[in-house]
Scaffold this motif. Sequence first.
Motif, mmCIF file in Angstrom:
data_model
loop_
_atom_site.group_PDB
_atom_site.id
_atom_site.type_symbol
_atom_site.label_atom_id
_atom_site.label_comp_id
_atom_site.label_asym_id
_atom_site.label_seq_id
_atom_site.Cartn_x
_atom_site.Cartn_y
_atom_site.Cartn_z
ATOM 1 N N VAL A 447 0.861 -1.184 0.000
ATOM 2 C CA VAL A 447 0.000 0.000 0.000
ATOM 3 C C VAL A 447 0.899 1.236 0.000
ATOM 4 C CG1 VAL A 447 -1.882 1.163 1.216
ATOM 5 C CG2 VAL A 447 -1.605 -1.327 1.421
ATOM 6 N N VAL A 448 0.773 2.040 -1.048
ATOM 7 C CA VAL A 448 1.606 3.235 -1.121
ATOM 8 C C VAL A 448 0.733 4.469 -1.355
ATOM 9 C CG1 VAL A 448 3.682 4.261 -2.143
ATOM 10 C CG2 VAL A 448 3.409 1.773 -2.164
ATOM 11 N N PRO A 449 0.175 5.028 -0.285
ATOM 12 C CA PRO A 449 -0.555 6.301 -0.441
ATOM 13 C C PRO A 449 0.468 7.416 -0.671
ATOM 14 C CG PRO A 449 -0.461 5.681 1.883
ATOM 15 C CD PRO A 449 0.216 4.581 1.113
ATOM 16 N N ASP A 450 0.067 8.485 -1.362
ATOM 17 C CA ASP A 450 1.050 9.546 -1.589
ATOM 18 C C ASP A 450 1.350 10.322 -0.302
ATOM 19 O OD1 ASP A 450 -1.292 10.939 -1.553
ATOM 20 O OD2 ASP A 450 -1.226 11.518 -3.677
ATOM 21 N N ARG A 451 0.485 10.175 0.688
ATOM 22 C CA ARG A 451 0.812 10.657 2.036
ATOM 23 C C ARG A 451 0.099 9.746 3.043
ATOM 24 N NH1 ARG A 451 -4.089 13.424 3.053
ATOM 25 N NH2 ARG A 451 -5.056 14.207 1.147
ATOM 26 N N THR A 452 0.607 9.687 4.252
ATOM 27 C CA THR A 452 -0.036 8.862 5.272
ATOM 28 C C THR A 452 -1.476 9.330 5.434
ATOM 29 O OG1 THR A 452 2.027 8.487 6.412
ATOM 30 C CG2 THR A 452 0.023 8.210 7.714
ATOM 31 N N HIS A 494 -4.827 3.943 9.437
ATOM 32 C CA HIS A 494 -3.902 4.924 8.887
ATOM 33 C C HIS A 494 -2.839 4.152 8.119
ATOM 34 C CE1 HIS A 494 -5.346 8.595 10.793
ATOM 35 N NE2 HIS A 494 -5.683 7.820 11.792
ATOM 36 N N TRP A 495 -2.710 4.446 6.856
ATOM 37 C CA TRP A 495 -1.760 3.716 6.017
ATOM 38 C C TRP A 495 -0.555 4.589 5.698
ATOM 39 C CZ3 TRP A 495 -2.658 -1.295 5.802
ATOM 40 C CH2 TRP A 495 -3.970 -1.749 5.966
ATOM 41 N N VAL A 496 0.593 4.003 5.865
ATOM 42 C CA VAL A 496 1.863 4.685 5.634
ATOM 43 C C VAL A 496 2.453 4.104 4.352
ATOM 44 C CG1 VAL A 496 4.174 5.077 6.614
ATOM 45 C CG2 VAL A 496 2.177 4.881 8.119
ATOM 46 N N PRO A 497 3.057 4.927 3.510
ATOM 47 C CA PRO A 497 3.615 4.385 2.261
ATOM 48 C C PRO A 497 4.513 3.177 2.551
ATOM 49 C CG PRO A 497 3.686 6.763 2.207
ATOM 50 C CD PRO A 497 3.215 6.390 3.587
ATOM 51 N N GLY A 498 4.263 2.094 1.834
ATOM 52 C CA GLY A 498 5.075 0.896 1.987
ATOM 53 C C GLY A 498 4.470 -0.144 2.919
ATOM 54 N N ASP A 499 3.343 0.199 3.531
ATOM 55 C CA ASP A 499 2.679 -0.794 4.387
ATOM 56 C C ASP A 499 2.334 -2.038 3.588
ATOM 57 O OD1 ASP A 499 2.694 0.391 6.851
ATOM 58 O OD2 ASP A 499 0.709 1.315 6.649
ATOM 59 N N SER A 500 2.365 -3.163 4.275
ATOM 60 C CA SER A 500 1.971 -4.361 3.547
ATOM 61 C C SER A 500 0.866 -5.106 4.280
ATOM 62 C CB SER A 500 3.179 -5.278 3.313
ATOM 63 O OG SER A 500 3.416 -6.020 4.478
#
Lengths: 615, 615
Positions: A447-452, A494-500
């Motif tokens: 998961v890569v959102p452009d911001r958290t 809350h998703w942080v870029p790079g979460d899996s």
Amino acid sequence: MSIVEHAIKGWQSIPFSKVAIDDAFWRPRLAVLKNVTMKVCLSHCEETGRIANFAVAGGLLEGKFEGIYYNDSDVYKVLEGAAYSLMTDRDPVLEAEIDRIIDLIAAAQEADGYLCTYYTLEAPESKWTDMEKHEMYNGGHLIEAAVAYYEATGKRKLLEVACRLADHYDSVFGPDKRHWAEGHEEIELALVKLYRATDEERYWKLALWLLEERGHGHGVGKIWDTPDWGPAYCQDDVPVRDIKEVKGHAVRAMYLYTAMADVVHASGDTAYIDALHRVWAHTVERNMYVTGGIGPSVHNEGFTHDYDLPNESAYCETCAAIAMVFWNHRMNLLFGDGKYADIVEREMYNGALSGISLSGDKFFYVNPLASKGEHHRVDWFGTSCCPTNLARFLPSIGQYAYAATDDGVAVNQYMNSETVLEVGCGSNVKLKQTTAYPWDGRIELTVVPDRTDKFTIKLRLPGWCRGYKISAQGEQVSGLEGRPENGYLVLNRHWVPGDSIVLELDMPVEVVRSRPEVEANLGRFALQRGPVVYCIEQTDNPGLSFDGFALSAHEPLLVEHRADLLGGVTILHGKEADGDGRPCVFIPYYAWDNREAGFMQVWVREGEDRHLYKY
Amino acid sequence: MSIVEHAIKGWQSIPFSKVAIDDAFWRPRLAVLKNVTMKVCLSHCEETGRIANFAVAGGLLEGKFEGIYYNDSDVYKVLEGAAYSLMTDRDPVLEAEIDRIIDLIAAAQEADGYLCTYYTLEAPESKWTDMEKHEMYNGGHLIEAAVAYYEATGKRKLLEVACRLADHYDSVFGPDKRHWAEGHEEIELALVKLYRATDEERYWKLALWLLEERGHGHGVGKIWDTPDWGPAYCQDDVPVRDIKEVKGHAVRAMYLYTAMADVVHASGDTAYIDALHRVWAHTVERNMYVTGGIGPSVHNEGFTHDYDLPNESAYCETCAAIAMVFWNHRMNLLFGDGKYADIVEREMYNGALSGISLSGDKFFYVNPLASKGEHHRVDWFGTSCCPTNLARFLPSIGQYAYAATDDGVAVNQYMNSETVLEVGCGSNVKLKQTTAYPWDGRIELTVVPDRTDKFTIKLRLPGWCRGYKISAQGEQVSGLEGRPENGYLVLNRHWVPGDSIVLELDMPVEVVRSRPEVEANLGRFALQRGPVVYCIEQTDNPGLSFDGFALSAHEPLLVEHRADLLGGVTILHGKEADGDGRPCVFIPYYAWDNREAGFMQVWVREGEDRHLYKY
């Protein structure tokens, strides 16, 4: 579940053009589709006069109408498929060829917008006199092709042809104008697509009007007067909101329900919802094969009576399986329930996929679940709806992978792929799926959102799956968050870029049994592993004969992945329950009839168990 | 399978002392057994006068007999367990304590070899007048302890006591001497053990004679005259070769069948084989719980009628589950069929293991499959056969892992372990098993023969397993070699030191249903994952009440491994089918009643499915 469930979720489709597929299962199929299937379909359309009919109708060529009155639709469906191919993979040669055909189509359109080469060339005086003659069915496919080609290339020419045609329909039919109950549904769903492409509300309203026309005795044509078939054959027996049971021609019925779901989605009107729930349950719980195939009878290419699911004489038209995908995809978007995406999956890996050879140039119209060895895929058909339906279905397979929900994203189908989409609060998020599906149940999602950001990721828990593990952001998910709602695991975080996220679906071999009402399957079982239904084919089992063997439902099966076989398949090794205990091999149903001819069976006889204890 | 199957395989047991267990599941249990269970058993034997009885009988202490006539056996069983512990883990303190007790036992033996403190102290004039009084039952346990302690330490003192006792039996009973049909079988299997330790054939022949005595009206004692029970209670109703059905007291029956299998193995005589097959099928197919528990009734601590398997009132004595292990282990060795090792496994992880708390100091005598919350493990029992049976069963668990076949080795139970054994042609081979069983189905086996050699490695394919993959020597195994024979995958190859085998067993959550004849389970299902049967316990499910909830058999279950819970367990998260869809948690059955008291159920009511399609 109560059939009265009015909550509309209204998820949005993620177009396949936004889904990059890099999948060991689908990628080679898409390449074959583009390099082989598309070419043979275009070439058959050319050879059979289907393309020339447009040139003749447009006065660009001397000649007369060739073929059957619905042949225009095949050209449109190939164009639609070509557009999908071009969308992910630009190809100037193919595009030039499509442009050439579009010019012919435009030329064939009459001044008032009317377009149907059969009537223009053969019977111009008889337009709109027989509702079974597929005038609007052809038109619907033109519209679908036009929308696809416009989205693929930005070129408006075919879209304008389509709008002129739709406006022509609108000028002739409607409240205080002429009645019309088109014999073969298709126009209704196409008009909703045209509305979405153009934002012109009158198109979905015309679709709604056409739906409302049905079941009021407006149908005119030979079909309506044929005692065996009658109005039910083309779903003109009851008003659509009163539909209780699936009836008649399978493809027509599915296109109708697809359009009903589309109109609810576009309008927000809940009037059809009960009917949709009723007819879905009736179709899926009583009238669907384990392969997802529907419509058992060759007689009406459709439904007969509940639980009538013979295997050897199963009709199960390829188009009907594809149409089940269309309908269930819409139902999934409308109601946000994974059970509909389960059906999409069942068709993708079984009933629809079996329609095409691994080589991409041979097709089944009819998909039985048993064969003594005489049933084979062929190059083309007089009525060639199935090849051209495959030509447009397969290249758009990516659209079923994801959907946009009100607060995030739903992952509906598992395939190695990447997509970028906007989530509720305005962030863009890239999702990357890594999996060896359908052969392995482990799916990793990056998961890569452009911001958290906080949003919801829903993961479909397939209906065949009984046990699973899930971890997210490096930790096991447990408790309520780990429990499915409406067929999805719901991670609102809350998703942080790079979460899996790692989802591990148990994917054992499952013994599937039929309801006792299905006489054909009494004393039999079928095998399924993950979404893939298996069959036994003679070429792997030279010692066995059609129905001349039995298996134990409790005998363990060796699971072997064979990269070298049938384009890469996981096969199952079992052995006979009786007799000499001869070994037997099962292959995925979709892959049968790609080697030497011979018998095939999905439902096998159940023999004695070697030992069986019970409690 | 025909019940007439005379092929004797005659595999040899690999003693647990040759199996080094380094297993996350079993290792901690073995430590608790040695550090807690063994100590509390010895201490209870001391406190209750069981040990003092020997001293008093031997004239070393003033006093009278305390307790019940079969209490000697508990001391012997603890000694046997202690011997097993010492075999893998020498402990001078424990050994000194055992030697002290052995001195007391030896002192209690009468001059003619007779040994039974109850009769010596209470009724010396009544020896051998009541076959229900466990004289030989006690003696059998003495023999088992003596053989174990001799093998553990090389010390002969107790073995000599045992031989004198057996010789005493031989002098009093036999052809042309007195008849005897011991009320509680045990002596027969013990005599075969004594034969194996001493090579004296007269011991197995005496066992055979004792078996042959049964069913001819020789039984004498109150039990034989009790109308409700009669000779069937102690398997004295028919000659053993004519046994058709399991009857009477469960532990007695299992010890009898164990001895019958032992005698066939020792003698090669096939006379009992049909009876063994018949009674095995009758026990396992109609009279066994899903936990492996047997003997539903408290009344006779045994069997009633076919399919009588109530849950809440299930008796399922811990000793009976352990005795099933003994019998099925012998059947596996005798016939080389994995279905018997399947039962060993079922008991190991369920019906037998539930008998002991995780703390190692509390015990179930009775193992119901449902409880409203009143049933709990306790410290000790007046009749304390179950704790002492656990004390000898658990430390020898390694013996079930491997067996020597005529041309190699069979891997019967999966646990992280190492063994060295001689294979057919004289090589020594080291086998190393790496696995996270029973929570994960992947098993890696490293094969290290002392020289490259051809022999056969058999891997049991558990009966619960429907799909599996196997690779050997770096390649997928397929075709016939990958298909099981009699429950085993059979790899007959040239093995090079360092070769590996990887067996991957699908280990999904399975819904287990009962035969319809089992009334208690109508409308219910149970859950099993791998060999582990699950239950639902109140402490994890505070919102639920006994039988006040239902589950869907098609609802997927979240599988979560919890290293921090109940010694490390994989738990299952589901949810109610009806009502509010409240979450519910399943834990392994063996681990119940280790936390707050509350209800427990294995078989849960089946509710409505959220959606269910059938074909």
